[in-house]
Scaffold this active site. Structure first.
Site, PDB file in Angstrom:
ATOM      1  N   ARG A 184      89.340  49.692 135.619  1.00  0.00           N
ATOM      2  CA  ARG A 184      90.675  50.141 136.173  1.00  0.00           C
ATOM      3  C   ARG A 184      91.600  48.944 136.448  1.00  0.00           C
ATOM      4  O   ARG A 184      92.823  49.119 136.167  1.00  0.00           O
ATOM      5  CB  ARG A 184      90.512  50.974 137.195  1.00  0.00           C
ATOM      6  CG  ARG A 184      89.911  52.524 136.954  1.00  0.00           C
ATOM      7  CD  ARG A 184      89.612  53.455 138.074  1.00  0.00           C
ATOM      8  NE  ARG A 184      89.033  54.460 137.761  1.00  0.00           N
ATOM      9  CZ  ARG A 184      87.921  54.760 137.554  1.00  0.00           C
ATOM     10  NH1 ARG A 184      87.127  53.905 137.695  1.00  0.00           N
ATOM     11  NH2 ARG A 184      87.567  56.185 137.197  1.00  0.00           N
ATOM     12  N   TYR A 220      74.930  60.092 131.265  1.00  0.00           N
ATOM     13  CA  TYR A 220      74.936  60.513 129.811  1.00  0.00           C
ATOM     14  C   TYR A 220      73.425  60.564 129.334  1.00  0.00           C
ATOM     15  O   TYR A 220      72.566  60.356 130.209  1.00  0.00           O
ATOM     16  CB  TYR A 220      75.777  59.364 129.071  1.00  0.00           C
ATOM     17  CG  TYR A 220      77.336  59.679 129.573  1.00  0.00           C
ATOM     18  CD1 TYR A 220      77.946  60.658 129.390  1.00  0.00           C
ATOM     19  CD2 TYR A 220      77.843  58.557 130.262  1.00  0.00           C
ATOM     20  CE1 TYR A 220      79.317  60.962 130.031  1.00  0.00           C
ATOM     21  CE2 TYR A 220      79.159  58.801 130.703  1.00  0.00           C
ATOM     22  CZ  TYR A 220      79.862  59.867 130.593  1.00  0.00           C
ATOM     23  OH  TYR A 220      81.274  60.134 130.951  1.00  0.00           O
ATOM     24  N   HIS A 240      74.448  52.295 126.464  1.00  0.00           N
ATOM     25  CA  HIS A 240      74.756  53.192 127.644  1.00  0.00           C
ATOM     26  C   HIS A 240      73.839  53.905 128.234  1.00  0.00           C
ATOM     27  O   HIS A 240      73.008  55.080 127.765  1.00  0.00           O
ATOM     28  CB  HIS A 240      75.919  53.953 127.125  1.00  0.00           C
ATOM     29  CG  HIS A 240      76.968  54.514 128.508  1.00  0.00           C
ATOM     30  ND1 HIS A 240      76.503  54.276 129.708  1.00  0.00           N
ATOM     31  CD2 HIS A 240      77.977  55.075 128.469  1.00  0.00           C
ATOM     32  CE1 HIS A 240      77.539  55.042 130.784  1.00  0.00           C
ATOM     33  NE2 HIS A 240      78.369  55.421 129.964  1.00  0.00           N
TER      34      HIS A 240
END
Length: 442
Positions: A411, A241, A236
């Site tokens: 989603r 992040y 990631h």
């Protein structure tokens, strides 16, 4: 409208399953070599792993791991994850990526996030992961895990609690299992808080030795994940992040070997990828998710420092073959509160398409994934159509250059877990369905 084909049910037990389930392979095209089968439902070979279709479930944080800091099962995946991810496996996704899983305790976004930092194969974290992997495999799905560290976005409570409090974020202190004194980033101080107000903790700057230790922690977690049977590892490096924080000069103000120049700011990512590649099987694919841009072009926040942008991402993409990275998962944003995004249906798909063109222009073959606002079968089909060599000429003659080699959705699978099955029907593709659901799908 097409029809869903159901081949004769197998009475063979799925391999290695500790309970009976037929060896399902939902979502696989019955005739993948048929010229009429769209690329979306053709297999995708990545190193030693073959995805039965090009539909990938993107990582989705569910904030449902064990959160008690005193529990030996803290950070472990639970029965919820088996029900949630297992259902997607049974409904035909080619690859499912398990949510951002932290390589260190303080790398979780919230105390309820998953982790894989415990040593050994007897830990609750390892066993929880292994159960999810085994079930996904029993349904014919491939499964991967996204390894992560939240950096300055860590130690917040679950978003539904934030929603109830009508805030964008709520700090998680020690009373709810948080770690306010150990929120970290490439740079520290009040000016490095992710968002204004009393919503996030100020990070402290990581020492050089701590960054070097982080590299080894990524490698250890990757090794454990491989031993648990995952098919794919994803790093990631997106959405603000920790790795993204190192990449961007907006958030990386370091003066050591991990800060300053492009080479230094990408050093952490390069070292993490190299360390992971060294411990996972040669045939295992390595993915990388990036934010292609901070969306800070011409913004005051980046006037002096610059930002992570598309030229940076293209330069990084061309480095990936030497790092052993096989697949670039292209997202965007999430690193600064002043980002200026004008979202539309194709805004991230276009970014993926541009990076893919640059990769091919450099005579490289790193695969590219597109993500964002992909909801309809027809749009997913068009994004990847022609990505397979056998159909590339036909696509070019039709003026339809593929934007990606696979699509990732998150989603939409929350809204429609059976998306693969319904997409196949809309596109007229005959696919296999799980034995247990066949009566309702024929």
């Amino acid at each position: 409208m097409g029809s869903i084909s159901f081949r004769s049910p197998s009475i063979q037990r799925a391999r290695d399953a500790p309970y009976f389930t037929p060896a399902n392979n939902a979502g696989a095209a019955v005739n993948p070599e048929d010229p009429s089968t769209p690329t979306l439902f053709r297999p995708l070979q990545i190193r030693g792993v073959t995805l039965k279709n090009r539909v990938i479930v993107a990582p989705m944080c569910t904030y449902s791991a064990e959160s008690d800091p005193e529990s030996p099962a803290v950070g472990a995946l639970t029965d919820f994850h088996i029900a949630h991810l297992g259902h997607l496996a049974a409904k035909g996704a080619g690859l499912i990526l398990i949510e951002a899983t932290s390589v260190q305790p303080n790398g979780r976004i919230s105390p309820n996030d998953s982790g894989l930092w415990q040593e050994g194969t007897d830990s609750a974290q390892f066993k929880g992961l292994r159960r999810v992997v085994d079930f996904a495999h029993s349904q014919g799905a491939k499964i991967g895990i996204q390894l992560a560290h939240a950096g300055r976005k860590a130690s917040t409570v679950s978003p539904w609690l934030a929603y109830l409090a009508k805030q964008r974020g709520i700090k998680a202190d020690e009373s709810v299992g948080g770690w306010p004194s150990n929120v970290v980033g490439p740079s520290g101080g009040e000016e490095q808080i992710w968002a204004p107000g009393d919503q996030f903790w100020p990070p402290r700057e990581l020492k050089t030795a701590e960054v070097e230790e982080l590299v080894q922690d990524f490698a250890r977690s990757a090794d454990l994940a491989a031993k648990a049977g995952v098919d794919v590892i994803e790093i990631h490096g997106a959405h603000g992040y920790l790795i993204h924080q190192f990449l961007s000069p907006v958030t990386n103000r370091r003066t050591d070997k991990y800060g300053g120049s492009f080479e230094n700011r990408t050093r952490l990512l390069c070292e993490v990828a190299t360390a992971i590649r060294a411990v996972i099987p040669k045939e295992m694919p390595l993915f990388l998710r990036i934010s292609a841009t901070d969306w800070l072009e011409n913004q005051t926040a980046a006037e002096q420092t610059g930002s992570w942008d598309m030229p940076s991402s293209i330069q990084l993409a061309k480095m990936l073959p030497d790092l052993g990275v096989d697949f670039l998962d292209v997202s965007s944003g999430g690193n600064h509160q002043n980002q200026r995004i004008e979202p539309h249906t194709n805004y991230q798909i276009d970014l993926a398409g541009e990076i893919r063109r640059e990769i091919h222009a450099a005579n490289q073959n790193t695969l590219v994934g597109a993500v964002g606002f992909i909801t309809e079968a027809e749009s997913a089909r068009d994004i990847v159509q022609g990505a397979e060599e056998a159909q590339a000429t036909e696509a070019m003659l039709a003026g339809q250059e593929p934007k990606a080699d696979a699509v990732l959705m998150a989603r939409q699978f929350l809204r429609e877990p059976e998306w693969v099955l319904t997409a196949a029907k809309k596109l007229g593709v005959q696919i296999s369905v799980p034995c247990q659901f066949a009566r309702g799908l024929l």
